[in-house]
Design a protein around this motif. Structure first.
Motif, mmCIF file in Angstrom:
data_model
loop_
_atom_site.group_PDB
_atom_site.id
_atom_site.type_symbol
_atom_site.label_atom_id
_atom_site.label_comp_id
_atom_site.label_asym_id
_atom_site.label_seq_id
_atom_site.Cartn_x
_atom_site.Cartn_y
_atom_site.Cartn_z
ATOM 1 N N PRO A 267 -2.750 2.785 -5.494
ATOM 2 C CA PRO A 267 -3.070 1.975 -6.565
ATOM 3 C C PRO A 267 -2.107 1.877 -7.829
ATOM 4 O O PRO A 267 -1.922 0.853 -8.347
ATOM 5 C CB PRO A 267 -4.551 2.577 -7.060
ATOM 6 N N GLU A 268 -1.270 3.075 -7.872
ATOM 7 C CA GLU A 268 -0.536 3.065 -8.847
ATOM 8 C C GLU A 268 0.832 2.098 -8.415
ATOM 9 O O GLU A 268 1.948 1.993 -9.477
ATOM 10 C CB GLU A 268 0.047 4.567 -9.178
ATOM 11 N N ASP A 269 0.811 1.766 -7.203
ATOM 12 C CA ASP A 269 2.047 0.523 -6.933
ATOM 13 C C ASP A 269 1.734 -0.827 -7.487
ATOM 14 O O ASP A 269 2.338 -1.568 -7.341
ATOM 15 C CB ASP A 269 2.239 0.518 -5.406
ATOM 16 N N THR B 109 6.407 -11.443 -8.339
ATOM 17 C CA THR B 109 5.078 -11.779 -7.112
ATOM 18 C C THR B 109 4.241 -10.563 -7.647
ATOM 19 O O THR B 109 4.726 -9.275 -7.347
ATOM 20 C CB THR B 109 5.705 -11.962 -5.880
ATOM 21 N N PRO B 110 3.234 -10.643 -7.676
ATOM 22 C CA PRO B 110 2.139 -9.471 -8.219
ATOM 23 C C PRO B 110 1.554 -9.094 -6.915
ATOM 24 O O PRO B 110 1.270 -9.583 -5.954
ATOM 25 C CB PRO B 110 1.075 -10.343 -8.939
ATOM 26 N N VAL B 111 1.651 -7.683 -7.136
ATOM 27 C CA VAL B 111 0.914 -6.850 -6.062
ATOM 28 C C VAL B 111 -0.101 -6.011 -6.450
ATOM 29 O O VAL B 111 0.133 -5.279 -7.573
ATOM 30 C CB VAL B 111 1.979 -5.807 -5.237
ATOM 31 N N THR B 112 -1.362 -6.148 -5.966
ATOM 32 C CA THR B 112 -2.407 -5.300 -6.552
ATOM 33 C C THR B 112 -3.004 -4.291 -5.307
ATOM 34 O O THR B 112 -3.389 -4.978 -4.289
ATOM 35 C CB THR B 112 -3.672 -6.226 -7.052
ATOM 36 N N VAL B 113 -3.077 -2.945 -5.548
ATOM 37 C CA VAL B 113 -3.209 -2.256 -4.663
ATOM 38 C C VAL B 113 -4.709 -1.707 -5.131
ATOM 39 O O VAL B 113 -4.887 -1.083 -5.805
ATOM 40 C CB VAL B 113 -2.510 -1.081 -4.320
#
Length: 127
Positions: free
Chosen positions: A89-91, A121-125
């Motif tokens: 999640p912290e990524d 570009t957005p990344v959501t973990v």
């Protein structure tokens, strides 16, 4: 003109993998270093991975991603890739690629001196 365009972001579950691309145009990718940065909400921009010009053959990894992320380039496609594994999640962040456009340059994880960068570009973990 010089342009960097990131792609490949999205939503991924913790522990998952994702590959980001940085398409370069307006210069010969082989001769210049590319650095991946990320910026999470409310946090400072962080340099995480760098690949130097091909003749130097350097790659630098930030501590937070070492052992999980790798960087590579395909000069024929003028593209640098960021392969991410074991995502946490912290990524979660917006990921950017950038270059200082120093011919034959070595790697740097510092934002200082970066001349060109994409829109990210957005990344959501998240589960």
């Amino acid at each position: 003109h010089v342009q960097l365009v990131e792609s490949g972001g999205g939503l991924v579950q913790p522990g998952g993998s994702l590959r980001l691309s940085c398409a370069a145009s307006g210069f010969t990718l082989d001769n210049y270093p590319i650095t991946w940065f990320r910026q999470a909400p409310g946090k400072e921009r962080e340099g995480i991975l760098c690949i130097s010009s091909s003749n130097r053959g350097q790659t630098y990894y930030g501590e937070s991603v070492q052992g999980r992320f790798t960087i590579s380039r395909d000069n024929a496609k003028s593209t640098v890739y960021l392969q991410m594994h074991s995502l946490k999640p912290e990524d979660t962040a917006v990921y950017y690629c950038a270059t200082d456009l120093m011919w034959g340059g070595s790697c740097s994880l510092s934002w200082h001196g970066m001349e060109y960068y994409g829109k990210g570009t957005p990344v959501t973990v998240s589960s």
